[in-house]
Design an enzyme around this catalytic site. Structure first.
Site, short mmCIF file in Angstrom:
data_model
loop_
_atom_site.label_atom_id
_atom_site.label_comp_id
_atom_site.label_asym_id
_atom_site.label_seq_id
_atom_site.Cartn_x
_atom_site.Cartn_y
_atom_site.Cartn_z
N HIS A 208 22.27 4.80 -15.66
CA HIS A 208 21.33 5.12 -14.59
C HIS A 208 20.74 6.52 -14.77
CE1 HIS A 208 24.22 2.14 -13.16
NE2 HIS A 208 23.15 1.57 -12.66
N GLU B 216 0.82 -1.22 0.00
CA GLU B 216 0.00 0.00 0.00
C GLU B 216 0.86 1.27 0.00
OE1 GLU B 216 -0.35 -2.67 1.86
OE2 GLU B 216 -2.45 -3.09 2.34
N LEU B 217 1.94 1.25 0.77
CA LEU B 217 2.76 2.46 0.87
C LEU B 217 3.43 2.76 -0.46
CD1 LEU B 217 3.85 4.72 2.67
CD2 LEU B 217 5.77 3.21 3.28
N GLU C 67 30.94 -1.32 -13.89
CA GLU C 67 30.31 -0.01 -13.76
C GLU C 67 31.33 1.00 -13.28
OE1 GLU C 67 26.43 0.49 -11.62
OE2 GLU C 67 27.70 1.59 -10.29
N TRP D 80 20.62 -12.83 -4.30
CA TRP D 80 19.33 -12.16 -4.48
C TRP D 80 18.15 -13.09 -4.24
CZ3 TRP D 80 20.74 -8.70 -9.35
CH2 TRP D 80 21.64 -7.71 -8.93
N ILE E 43 25.82 -4.59 -22.30
CA ILE E 43 25.84 -5.47 -21.15
C ILE E 43 24.78 -6.56 -21.24
CG2 ILE E 43 25.81 -5.50 -18.60
CD1 ILE E 43 28.20 -4.05 -19.94
N GLY E 44 23.87 -6.45 -22.18
CA GLY E 44 22.95 -7.56 -22.39
C GLY E 44 21.53 -7.16 -22.70
N CYS F 77 26.06 -0.70 -17.61
CA CYS F 77 25.12 -1.73 -17.14
C CYS F 77 24.13 -2.00 -18.27
CB CYS F 77 24.42 -1.25 -15.86
SG CYS F 77 23.58 -2.59 -14.97
N ASP G 251 26.96 -12.82 -15.62
CA ASP G 251 26.86 -11.60 -14.81
C ASP G 251 27.03 -11.90 -13.33
OD1 ASP G 251 26.29 -9.85 -16.93
OD2 ASP G 251 24.17 -10.40 -16.91
N1 GLN Z 1 22.85 -8.69 -18.38
C1 GLN Z 1 22.09 -7.90 -17.47
C2 GLN Z 1 21.42 -6.75 -18.20
O1 GLN Z 1 21.99 -6.25 -19.10
C3 GLN Z 1 22.94 -7.35 -16.35
C4 GLN Z 1 22.11 -6.61 -15.35
C5 GLN Z 1 22.87 -6.14 -14.13
O2 GLN Z 1 24.05 -6.01 -14.15
N2 GLN Z 1 22.20 -5.88 -13.07
O3 GLN Z 1 20.35 -6.32 -17.85
ZN ZN Z 2 25.02 -4.02 -14.23
#
Ligand code: GLN
Ligand code: ZN
Length: 766
Positions: free
Chosen positions: A698, A17-18, A669, A565, A435-436, A730, A603
């Site tokens: 980002h 909810e928050l 990164e 994770w 990166i993918g 990234c 990764d």
């Molecule tokens: N291969 C992933 C991507 O490009 C790597 C994501 C990550 O580093 N968190 O989304």
């Molecule tokens: Zn990344």
């Protein structure tokens, strides 16, 4: 009489909810009052729930609209100058500007830095201190919430972060200033807070000092002594609260501080038990953190009871409290919401709400009112988990115990592999790649949702994904990217995608845990031995490869990140679970190689965050973590190129372990602190190839060609041109194509400029 305490309850609400209230307030589709009403309802619900689940001691001020460290900075008046705070009370506008930045009415004020809370996946807002910082009581939140609960008839124990941890977790923005230098003025405000709490009728306060579970310097130890001697007892009982690890060598320090009580984490810090029994002064209350606050397994109540009984026998029940190990902030809210979970697995689990009942049942048992049926059920569940056929897979166990050192090593060292790869791949100097992931557009997310709901059939979904991949490959050809990727359109999340295809995992429907602000994550649950029933990525990777004459890079998530994770089983060492995952990934790597994929990226963004809090534990972690990565990667031929990728953390302090992973290429990164990362390579000669990110994904900003060329020149100052790759920092999934296309164009252009410069230099040299 033994009492039952809770240290903190998840804030976001069982239905998040928050989160929704915050996001709609930020979008201006609801008012501040709407948000505050939701928040107030949540607090009431959570306080009532804790009372109904038998808590004698219930926290207040554990709630937060964004983050409890940010709340502390507001309480203490530590508001950085750029937010224009002029004293008085910090309002919500300033509060959210500190959390998220402010881009309105011509203003462009950046947010405060965010970082991981100790070794959890929760992120806090890092206090920013300068010589100008003037501490002053600047928020009434802690007082208001205490009174709000009192008005409901619930007496609470306000929670606040203690002065030493507050400073140790701050960052100084003045060269000459160490955060601890500000202890004396800070303590004045703590005194004022205590005085005010006392006038409100507060009897107990919970002061969190998690840094007591870390290695302390002499100055830091001194700061603890100064702080708590200065605070004395202020006529209030406070419980010094330590969690996320044992006190170890800080035990006598912690016991010597003049607090009424000490909370200890006996799940992660069980090594302290004997010392506590022997050394804790009789008058001091000990709060025993016996119920794991950071994982989702039922506690073995007989075992926990046996530990608590020792303390009661040694000191009497009046100075013993039972509690979760830490705040339940890190647990999902309520297991009863999980109606689709396998019932056997479900019987092994306990979320925040259920953990409270575990705590109160322990309290009752210690007070001679044991609920025999509840304990019997608990023991049945614990026993069934130990012996269940769902968990144990003999073949997997045998494979892990048959692991050899040789399986961690590539056939030849990098210097040899390099030549084989060069001959086979034939890439230009400064190869470009990504990166993918490519943008997860609305269309991609809608198609996946429709497929998951059964509104789109497999054939149409596959058709859709195929088109996305064709488009991505076409774009990468047009951009002239040397090593294209398929784009990861089929993946919701880099861990969930693999977890769903591996045995030994289950997924909750509603097991959300706050990551930061309104953001929550729903970690998979690793309950059993992990294996890979079938290939997971071969289909889409080979589909993409068939569309390109260039080597398409396969994309996998590595074993440490999958482990880190997830909620991980606690009945075997994490290293064993990690090796099981590593073997599953190894099989996938081999299948990709067999299918003709020449470059495979594994990764590991989470490798740094798994690092234990205590220095003395770090080497062993790095050994098994690096070992697991190597197991996943090392099966291939010399000419197959293994990449890895890391982000979210500062890697400088573990650079030798990163090198030890022995990936042929690492992308890392850097762009937000390019210089900082590259500075590591002045002293440490990174042996293999490396792509320091040149585009900060980002940020919505599109980096210019010049900026990226500048970063590449910087990289060339400390690295060998033969070593360098060019890539964003990234994955691009959170960005839109409108930003990605020009950014990639500029990145390739910058690369070509640098290639020319290098060629010119070479000519000069001849
Ligand atoms: N291969 C992933 C991507 O490009 C790597 C994501 C990550 O580093 N968190 O989304
Ligand atoms: Zn990344």
């Amino acid at each position: 009489m033994v009492l039952a305490a809770n240290l903190g309850f998840p804030r976001v609400g069982v239905h998040r909810e928050l989160k929704f209230a915050l996001e709609s307030f930020w979008k201006k589709t609801s008012t501040e009052q709407d948000l505050l009403t939701v928040a107030k309802d949540l607090r009431k619900r959570h306080w009532t729930l804790q009372r109904d689940r038998g808590m004698d001691i219930i926290p207040s001020n554990d709630f937060s609209l964004y983050d409890h460290m940010l709340d502390m900075s507001c309480l203490l008046g530590a508001v950085p100058e750029r937010y224009g705070f002029k004293g008085g009370l910090v309002n919500h506008d300033t509060y959210f500007a500190m959390a998220r930045g402010r881009q309105e009415g011509g203003q462009d004020v950046v947010a405060m830095e965010m970082t991981k809370w100790m070794d959890t996946n929760y992120h806090y807002i890092v206090p920013e201190l300068t010589k100008q910082t003037q501490f002053a009581l600047s928020s009434n939140k802690i007082f208001d919430e205490y009174q709000e609960a009192k008005a409901l008839g619930i007496e609470t124990r306000p929670v606040l972060v203690g002065p030493v941890s507050y400073l140790m977790l701050s960052k100084s923005y003045d060269a000459g200033l160490k955060p601890l230098d500000l202890l004396a003025p800070l303590l004045e405000v703590y005194k004022a807070i205590f005085a005010k709490l006392k006038t409100l009728g507060v009897k107990d306060v919970q002061i969190d000092e998690p840094c007591l579970a870390t290695n302390l310097t002499a100055d830091e130890k001194k700061a603890f002594e100064t702080a708590y001697q200065t605070l004395g007892n202020q006529g209030l009982n406070y419980i010094l609260t330590v969690y996320f690890g044992g006190l170890r060598d800080n035990l006598s320090l912690a016991l010597s501080l003049p607090s009424a009580g000490l909370h200890v984490d006996l799940v992660r810090g069980s090594e302290d038990i004997d010392a506590l029994l022997a050394q804790a002064p009789k008058g001091k209350t000990l709060s025993l953190g016996l119920i794991e606050g950071r994982n989702i397994w039922k506690t073995d109540l007989n075992r926990a009871l046996a530990v608590a009984e020792k303390f009661v026998a040694a000191r009497g029940g009046d100075t013993v409290i039972v509690a979760p190990s830490c705040s339940l902030l890190h647990s999902p809210v309520d297991l009863d919401q999980e109606t689709k979970l396998d019932s056997e697995v479900k019987s092994w689990l306990s979320f925040a709400t259920q953990k409270l009942t575990e705590v109160s049942s322990l309290r009752d048992a210690l007070n001679g009112k044991k609920d025999a049926a509840f304990f019997a059920d608990n023991q049945a569940a614990v026993g069934s988990r130990q012996s269940s056929s769902l968990i144990h897979n003999t073949a997997v166990k045998q494979r892990v115990s048959a692991l050899t050192e040789a399986m961690k090593n590539r056939k030849n060292p990098f210097s040899k592999r390099r030549l084989a790869q060069k001959a086979d791949l034939n890439l230009p100097l400064l190869p470009t790649t990504t990166i993918g992931s490519f943008p997860q557009t609305k269309e991609v997310r809608h198609a996946r949702a429709a497929f998951n709901k059964g509104e789109m059939n497999q054939a149409s979904y596959d058709q859709f994904l195929g088109e996305c991949i064709q488009n991505a490959i076409k774009i990468q050809h047009e951009l002239d990217i040397d090593v294209p990727v398929h784009g990861e359109f089929e993946r919701n999340d880099m861990v969930e995608y693999f977890g769903e295809q591996l045995s030994g995992f289950v997924f909750t429907k509603n097991g959300w845990v706050q990551s930061y602000g309104s953001r929550c994550v729903k970690p998979p649950v690793i309950f059993g031995d992990v294996s890979r029933p079938a290939p997971m990525t071969v289909q889409w990777t080979t589909y993409a490869q068939a569309l390109s004459p260039r080597p398409v890079k396969g994309m996998l998530t590595g074993p440490i990140t999958i482990l880190q994770w997830s909620f991980v089983r606690d009945d075997q060492p994490r290293s064993v679970t990690c090796n099981q995952i590593a073997l599953a990934i190894r099989d996938e790597v081999m299948d990709l190689e067999k299918a003709g994929i020449k470059i495979i990226q594994i990764d590991e963004p989470a490798i740094r965050e798994g690092l234990p809090l205590r220095k003395e534990d770090q080497t062993s972690y790095l050994n098994w973590a690096v070992g697991a990565f190597r197991i996943s990667a090392a099966g291939v031929e010399d000419k197959t190129q293994i990449h890895t990728h890391m982000c979210y953390s500062e890697f400088n302090d573990i650079m030798d372990s990163v090198a030890d992973m022995d990936a042929d290429v690492i992308s890392i990164e850097t762009s937000r602190s390019a210089m900082e990362l590259l500075s590591a390579f002045i002293e440490f000669k990174y042996p293999n190839d490396i792509g320091p990110g040149v585009y900060d994904i980002h940020s919505p900003r599109i980096p210019k060609t010049d900026e990226m060329a500048f970063l590449l020149r910087k990289a060339l100052d400390v690295l060998n041109p033969e070593q360098i790759w060019v890539n964003p920092d990234c994955g691009l999934k959170t960005r839109g194509w409108a930003e990605v296309l020009p950014a990639m164009q500029n990145m390739v252009a910058a690369t070509k400029i640098l290639r020319q410069e290098l060629a010119a230099e070479q000519k000069d040299a001849v």
